[in-house]
Write an enzyme that holds these catalytic residues in place. Sequence first.
Site, PDB file in Angstrom:
ATOM      1  CD  GLU A  47      -2.787   1.045   2.545  1.00 57.71           C
ATOM      2  OE1 GLU A  47      -3.935   1.516   2.477  1.00 57.71           O
ATOM      3  OE2 GLU A  47      -2.322   0.528   3.591  1.00 57.71           O
ATOM      4  CE  LYS A 120      -7.537   0.623   3.702  1.00 55.92           C
ATOM      5  NZ  LYS A 120      -6.313   1.285   4.229  1.00 55.92           N
ATOM      6  CB  CYS A 161      -4.048  -1.747   4.807  1.00 52.98           C
ATOM      7  SG  CYS A 161      -3.081  -1.244   6.261  1.00 52.98           S
TER       8      CYS A 161
END
Length: 272
Positions: A47, A120, A161
């Site tokens: 990321e 995301k 993440c």
Amino acid sequence: MVPTKDISRVAAIQTVTSTQLGQNLDEAAALIGQAVQDGAELIVLPEYFCLMGNKDRDKLAIKEALGSGPIQEFLSSQASMHGIWLVGGTLPLDCGQADRIYNTTLVYDPSGARVARYDKIHLFGYRKGAESYDESVSIRPGENTPQTFMAPCGQVGLSICYDLRFPEFFRAMGPVNLMVVPAAFTYTTGSAHWDVLLRARAIENQCYVLAAAQGGKHENGRRTWGHSVLIDPWGDVVDSIAEGPGIAIGDMNLQHLRDVRESLPALKHRTM
């Protein structure tokens, strides 16, 4: 249709990304080249591999429209030049709002064609003492369902993440052979939870997990946990790296995956 094979070599790139886009792309290219020399066929970048700005909104200055821009050109060219599957960590994509972006993973096949996209959906927030993070300041949450793509190692699920803390998100991908996790876990949360969450996702879904992390002290003062890793379907670590730039690399063995699922058919035993 992408044919599968029983043994595939995969790698997670770990970086300590700076505030300079060009420098970050050069460093990513060098690590990709090293992983290719070591036989990697599918490579995952972390990321924010392209930028860790001094401020949350610094990423707005390098945002790209889907299909154009130097970051996407870099990813496509690296995939085609090396003939690899490249999961492009995350990059800032235009979301239609002037003050926010999508934090997006794009996947490229060995021809350099884009084959998958995931924006995301879970945005990290943490506050304890002087340490504070709020991704919603500069990121718009994605509106997509869990995304997968087909590679020689089989079906691959995409996450980013903070998604790691939501097991239902991974379960919704359906059975996959590999889950990839580009990440920039903080040192505080990573030291406490990174390993146990990754191993849990591998064990409960009986699949490989490949996590590519940021790992070290950044120009902007932030410290990330690192510990990029490949975990097998039994929860064993195949390879890992602690802090600093580097590569975690290893083989996915689909016969081993089948053996785990046959000996302990938990996925078949589910009732909900």
